[in-house]
Scaffold this motif. Structure first.
Motif, PDB file in Angstrom:
ATOM      1  N   PHE A  93       0.844  -1.197   0.000  1.00  0.00           N
ATOM      2  CA  PHE A  93       0.000   0.000   0.000  1.00  0.00           C
ATOM      3  C   PHE A  93       0.879   1.247   0.000  1.00  0.00           C
ATOM      4  O   PHE A  93       1.999   1.240   0.496  1.00  0.00           O
ATOM      5  CB  PHE A  93      -0.907   0.013   1.234  1.00  0.00           C
ATOM      6  N   ARG A  94       0.339   2.316  -0.549  1.00  0.00           N
ATOM      7  CA  ARG A  94       1.046   3.609  -0.532  1.00  0.00           C
ATOM      8  C   ARG A  94       0.053   4.689  -0.112  1.00  0.00           C
ATOM      9  O   ARG A  94      -1.037   4.781  -0.663  1.00  0.00           O
ATOM     10  CB  ARG A  94       1.605   3.919  -1.920  1.00  0.00           C
ATOM     11  N   TRP A  95       0.474   5.442   0.887  1.00  0.00           N
ATOM     12  CA  TRP A  95      -0.372   6.546   1.344  1.00  0.00           C
ATOM     13  C   TRP A  95       0.351   7.852   1.015  1.00  0.00           C
ATOM     14  O   TRP A  95       1.498   8.066   1.455  1.00  0.00           O
ATOM     15  CB  TRP A  95      -0.599   6.477   2.848  1.00  0.00           C
ATOM     16  N   SER A 126      -4.645   7.266  -1.077  1.00  0.00           N
ATOM     17  CA  SER A 126      -3.881   6.027  -0.923  1.00  0.00           C
ATOM     18  C   SER A 126      -4.130   5.139  -2.122  1.00  0.00           C
ATOM     19  O   SER A 126      -5.153   5.253  -2.800  1.00  0.00           O
ATOM     20  CB  SER A 126      -4.279   5.297   0.368  1.00  0.00           C
ATOM     21  N   ARG A 127      -3.157   4.277  -2.392  1.00  0.00           N
ATOM     22  CA  ARG A 127      -3.255   3.365  -3.529  1.00  0.00           C
ATOM     23  C   ARG A 127      -2.806   1.979  -3.093  1.00  0.00           C
ATOM     24  O   ARG A 127      -2.011   1.823  -2.173  1.00  0.00           O
ATOM     25  CB  ARG A 127      -2.351   3.832  -4.691  1.00  0.00           C
ATOM     26  N   GLU A 128      -3.325   0.999  -3.806  1.00  0.00           N
ATOM     27  CA  GLU A 128      -2.910  -0.372  -3.577  1.00  0.00           C
ATOM     28  C   GLU A 128      -1.849  -0.721  -4.625  1.00  0.00           C
ATOM     29  O   GLU A 128      -2.043  -0.452  -5.809  1.00  0.00           O
ATOM     30  CB  GLU A 128      -4.110  -1.303  -3.700  1.00  0.00           C
ATOM     31  N   ARG A 180      -3.948  -2.223   6.502  1.00  0.00           N
ATOM     32  CA  ARG A 180      -4.253  -1.061   5.666  1.00  0.00           C
ATOM     33  C   ARG A 180      -5.350  -0.224   6.318  1.00  0.00           C
ATOM     34  O   ARG A 180      -5.270   1.000   6.364  1.00  0.00           O
ATOM     35  CB  ARG A 180      -4.706  -1.514   4.281  1.00  0.00           C
ATOM     36  N   VAL A 219      -3.967   1.992   9.114  1.00  0.00           N
ATOM     37  CA  VAL A 219      -3.309   3.237   8.690  1.00  0.00           C
ATOM     38  C   VAL A 219      -4.349   4.242   8.199  1.00  0.00           C
ATOM     39  O   VAL A 219      -4.299   5.431   8.533  1.00  0.00           O
ATOM     40  CB  VAL A 219      -2.255   2.952   7.601  1.00  0.00           C
ATOM     41  N   ASP A 220      -5.306   3.759   7.426  1.00  0.00           N
ATOM     42  CA  ASP A 220      -6.376   4.658   6.970  1.00  0.00           C
ATOM     43  C   ASP A 220      -7.086   5.285   8.166  1.00  0.00           C
ATOM     44  O   ASP A 220      -7.368   6.489   8.177  1.00  0.00           O
ATOM     45  CB  ASP A 220      -7.398   3.878   6.130  1.00  0.00           C
ATOM     46  N   PRO A 267       5.768   9.800   0.471  1.00  0.00           N
ATOM     47  CA  PRO A 267       4.607   9.001   0.842  1.00  0.00           C
ATOM     48  C   PRO A 267       5.020   7.748   1.623  1.00  0.00           C
ATOM     49  O   PRO A 267       6.169   7.319   1.563  1.00  0.00           O
ATOM     50  CB  PRO A 267       3.986   8.632  -0.502  1.00  0.00           C
ATOM     51  N   ILE A 268       4.068   7.215   2.326  1.00  0.00           N
ATOM     52  CA  ILE A 268       4.299   5.992   3.091  1.00  0.00           C
ATOM     53  C   ILE A 268       4.062   4.814   2.158  1.00  0.00           C
ATOM     54  O   ILE A 268       2.982   4.695   1.591  1.00  0.00           O
ATOM     55  CB  ILE A 268       3.320   5.919   4.277  1.00  0.00           C
ATOM     56  N   GLU A 269       5.066   4.004   2.008  1.00  0.00           N
ATOM     57  CA  GLU A 269       4.901   2.849   1.118  1.00  0.00           C
ATOM     58  C   GLU A 269       5.285   1.593   1.883  1.00  0.00           C
ATOM     59  O   GLU A 269       6.424   1.463   2.338  1.00  0.00           O
ATOM     60  CB  GLU A 269       5.782   3.013  -0.116  1.00  0.00           C
ATOM     61  N   ILE A 270       4.347   0.728   2.062  1.00  0.00           N
ATOM     62  CA  ILE A 270       4.588  -0.494   2.838  1.00  0.00           C
ATOM     63  C   ILE A 270       4.166  -1.685   1.991  1.00  0.00           C
ATOM     64  O   ILE A 270       2.985  -1.859   1.688  1.00  0.00           O
ATOM     65  CB  ILE A 270       3.814  -0.464   4.175  1.00  0.00           C
ATOM     66  N   MET A 271       5.141  -2.475   1.590  1.00  0.00           N
ATOM     67  CA  MET A 271       4.872  -3.654   0.768  1.00  0.00           C
ATOM     68  C   MET A 271       4.948  -4.894   1.644  1.00  0.00           C
ATOM     69  O   MET A 271       5.828  -5.016   2.490  1.00  0.00           O
ATOM     70  CB  MET A 271       5.908  -3.785  -0.352  1.00  0.00           C
TER      71      MET A 271
END
Lengths: 249, 270
Positions: A135-137, A156-158, B203, B206-207, B240-244
């Motif tokens: 995910f990217r916020w 935000s994107r998946e 997810r 965080v949202d 941006p916050i990127e969490i894979m």
């Protein structure tokens, strides 16, 4: 894990993407209309959907003359009609997308016409592949709490990392697919074989309960090139690559 | 002592307008009343910290030890459970003060009703609280990555050692006025043997942090066989916050990890 995978790239229809059909009464134009939005892409490339490329062409052919059937198996299109017919493609892009090397003149036999080659917008790999989500916020820092950047969420994107393996034999076809990807076309990645679906693959989207589902996506804007890495022995004729993609919403 | 590592992630709470939550112990003749005033500007690092403050208020007011916990597993995961000393209780979220803010709070905490009259103990709120993440497996790690110390506000470079210039460095600069950054690395382990619901719950966490009360958030991590938890409160480092998700070798779809870095502080466990 899956034993093979399939990627279908989307198509952009323009008014120029028409072809002419002659069923004995003179040539008539068949226009596919236009498909612009990203979600339209996926209704058009879905092998099982009623709005797939196959279905769209079939509908438009039958607007001209009844009896046309269009099928698609493993990226090859087959056009058939009990009545003799001829098809010409004024625009090469739609002809190439369908995998035909020339105009179609069945000669009145009513025999089905099958694509000469697999559509370059369909890639079927023989090796395993999988998608790993993330995910990217997108945030904006307010900076009101000293160096601790309290942020506000913008959107935000998946994301997905697609991990693919490709053999040397598949490289030519892969390059054609990569070309579509790098031009910005959305594509559908399918990673789990499912014989019940016309595409041969699971077409439910990846979710909590369908971890091996399909992904409708396009390349992450940061991806400027697709590079593969050749594997070492004993897989000397195979290469691996990982692609960062954004889910289309 | 816990045999298995336990990790909780909770958003912070921030109050915009003052309101009072009332708890009536054993409603009826001889009832006892406790009022928790949540004042505008009050903040809590985590839901746990808020619950400890609420317990302390009740104990102080009526000398009855209430227990307030967040259920960490099962069908009620993420819901708040309020246990009295044995009597029924009445809870009024907006007993006085700003009712709108009280509504925002009890919605965030997982409730849908302002007043629960004469409910029996233990009482579980109907919904999970927002901005909570309770993975089945403890994190692989949650630790300080490094420690930096900043020069304090108003310290003049060279003023006590070598006076280089008479220029002043005392203008207020928040970048210089800080206790120092503590980068914290968190590596969560997700149990995805049944499905990938934990991934999407993260997810949602965080949202909810951003859409609810905002940063900061807290990571409360009790390492395996350890006596006390480490608690960190802070902000996502990246923007941006990127969490894979990351797959584990030969773990297939059954075991994923998630890594992210936060800037924050280590705080006492609550």
């Amino acid at each position: 894990m899956s034993s093979s995978f399939r990627i279908d790239a989307g198509i952009i229809y323009t008014p120029a993407d028409l072809f002419t059909v002659d069923v004995g009464g003179g040539a008539l134009d068949v226009s596919l209309g236009t498909s612009i939005g990203a979600t339209d892409y996926f209704s058009d490339i879905s092998a099982s959907g009623t709005s797939s490329v196959r279905n769209t062409i079939e509908d438009h052919l039958n607007d001209v003359a009844a009896g046309f059937t269009v099928t698609e198996v493993n990226g090859r299109y087959e056009i058939d009609n009990p009545v003799s017919f001829a098809i010409e493609f004024p625009n090469d892009s739609i002809r190439e997308f369908l995998g035909f090397s020339s105009a179609l003149y069945p000669g009145g036999f009513g025999a089905p016409v099958v694509s000469d080659v697999r559509s370059p917008a369909v890639f079927i790999g023989s090796r395993p592949a999988y998608a790993t989500p993330g995910f990217r916020w997108y945030t904006r820092r307010s900076g009101v709490t000293h160096t601790h950047g309290r942020s506000h969420l913008l959107s935000s994107r998946e994301l997905f990392d697609l991990s693919l393996r490709i053999t040397a034999d598949e490289l030519d076809d892969w390059r054609l697919m990569a070309d579509y990807m790098l031009r910005g076309h959305p594509f559908r990645f399918m990673q789990l074989e499912d014989g019940a679906d016309p595409s041969g693959f699971e077409t439910s989207a990846v979710s909590a309960t369908v971890p091996n589902g399909c992904v409708d996506c396009h390349l992450d804007p940061s991806v400027m090139a697709l590079g593969d890495e050749w594997l070492s022995a004993p897989l000397l004729d195979e290469m691996a690559l990982t692609i960062r993609v954004l889910k289309v919403t | 002592m816990s045999l298995a590592a336990v990790t909780q992630l909770q958003g912070s709470l921030f109050c915009r307008e003052t309101f009072t939550i009332q708890v009536i112990d054993d409603p009826g003749p001889g009832q006892q009343t406790s009022n928790l005033v949540v004042s505008a500007g009050d903040s809590f690092r985590s839901v746990n910290e808020f619950l400890r403050a609420w317990e302390a208020q009740i104990l102080s007011d009526i000398s009855v030890a209430y227990s307030m916990t967040v259920i960490r597993a099962g069908a009620d995961k993420g819901k708040l459970r309020i246990t009295s000393g044995g009597e029924d209780m009445t809870i009024s979220w907006s007993f006085s003060g700003d009712a709108t803010e009280a509504t925002r709070w009890y919605g965030h905490l997982g409730d849908t009703t302002d007043v629960h009259a004469g409910v029996s103990s233990p009482f579980t709120l109907p919904n999970p609280h927002l901005a909570g993440f309770y993975p089945a497996l403890g994190a692989q790690s949650a630790r300080r990555a490094s420690t930096g110390v900043r020069r304090g506000h108003g310290v003049r470079l060279g003023s006590s050692v070598t006076q280089l210039t008479l220029g002043s460095w005392t203008q207020h600069d928040t970048m210089m006025d800080d206790q120092g950054d503590v980068p914290i690395d968190v590596r969560l382990a997700l149990d995805t043997r049944t499905d990938w619901s934990e991934l999407f719950e993260f997810r949602a966490f965080v949202d909810d942090v951003f859409n609810g009360m905002g940063e900061p958030f807290s990571v409360i991590h009790l390492p395996e066989s350890d006596l006390s938890a480490d608690a960190f409160t802070g902000f996502f480092q990246a923007s941006p916050i990127e969490i894979m998700a990351e797959r584990v070798q030969e773990g297939w779809n059954d075991y994923l990890t998630l890594s992210f870095a936060m800037d924050g502080t280590e705080v006492a466990e609550v």
